[in-house]
Design a protein around this motif. Sequence first.
Motif, PDB file in Angstrom:
ATOM      1  N   UNK A   1       0.849  -1.173   0.000  1.00 47.75           N
ATOM      2  CA  UNK A   1       0.000   0.000   0.000  1.00 47.75           C
ATOM      3  C   UNK A   1       0.893   1.234   0.000  1.00 47.75           C
ATOM      4  N   UNK A   2       0.479   2.217  -0.779  1.00 47.20           N
ATOM      5  CA  UNK A   2       1.172   3.498  -0.846  1.00 47.20           C
ATOM      6  C   UNK A   2       0.231   4.570  -0.321  1.00 47.20           C
ATOM      7  N   UNK A   3       0.724   5.387   0.589  1.00 44.29           N
ATOM      8  CA  UNK A   3      -0.014   6.545   1.092  1.00 44.29           C
ATOM      9  C   UNK A   3       0.659   7.791   0.561  1.00 44.29           C
ATOM     10  N   UNK A   4      -0.128   8.723   0.030  1.00 40.31           N
ATOM     11  CA  UNK A   4       0.432   9.967  -0.486  1.00 40.31           C
ATOM     12  C   UNK A   4      -0.658  11.026  -0.541  1.00 40.31           C
ATOM     13  N   UNK A   5      -0.231  12.273  -0.697  1.00 43.48           N
ATOM     14  CA  UNK A   5      -1.198  13.339  -0.881  1.00 43.48           C
ATOM     15  C   UNK A   5      -1.791  13.236  -2.282  1.00 43.48           C
ATOM     16  N   UNK A  57      -4.820   6.319  -0.348  1.00 43.83           N
ATOM     17  CA  UNK A  57      -4.160   5.016  -0.221  1.00 43.83           C
ATOM     18  C   UNK A  57      -4.362   4.292  -1.544  1.00 43.83           C
ATOM     19  N   UNK A  58      -3.266   3.776  -2.081  1.00 41.32           N
ATOM     20  CA  UNK A  58      -3.322   3.010  -3.316  1.00 41.32           C
ATOM     21  C   UNK A  58      -2.770   1.615  -3.075  1.00 41.32           C
ATOM     22  N   UNK A  59      -3.404   0.639  -3.669  1.00 41.87           N
ATOM     23  CA  UNK A  59      -2.939  -0.741  -3.631  1.00 41.87           C
ATOM     24  C   UNK A  59      -2.802  -1.198  -5.072  1.00 41.87           C
ATOM     25  N   UNK A  60      -1.609  -1.530  -5.467  1.00 41.61           N
ATOM     26  CA  UNK A  60      -1.329  -1.945  -6.838  1.00 41.61           C
ATOM     27  C   UNK A  60      -1.866  -0.925  -7.854  1.00 41.61           C
TER      28      UNK A  60
END
Length: 67
Positions: A1-5, A57-60
């Motif tokens: 998982x990637x967290x970003x603005x 939040x992004x997953x793949x």
Amino acid sequence: MILRFAAPADLDRIAALYQSVWHEALARFMPAEEVALRDARFFAVRMGPRLSRTLIAEVDGALAGFC
């Protein structure tokens, strides 16, 4: 998982997710006239000014959530 603005390019994905979740969770409690107003454009307009302080939040590569 990637967290970003969030970035401006994320607005349509955020609006679509917001619309989906709102309709699933809240539409049954609202008058039909109000539900009809809650389209993707409504949520895009609502989220546009908030993008600079929205985390996603992004997953793949897929949007999994936002706050």
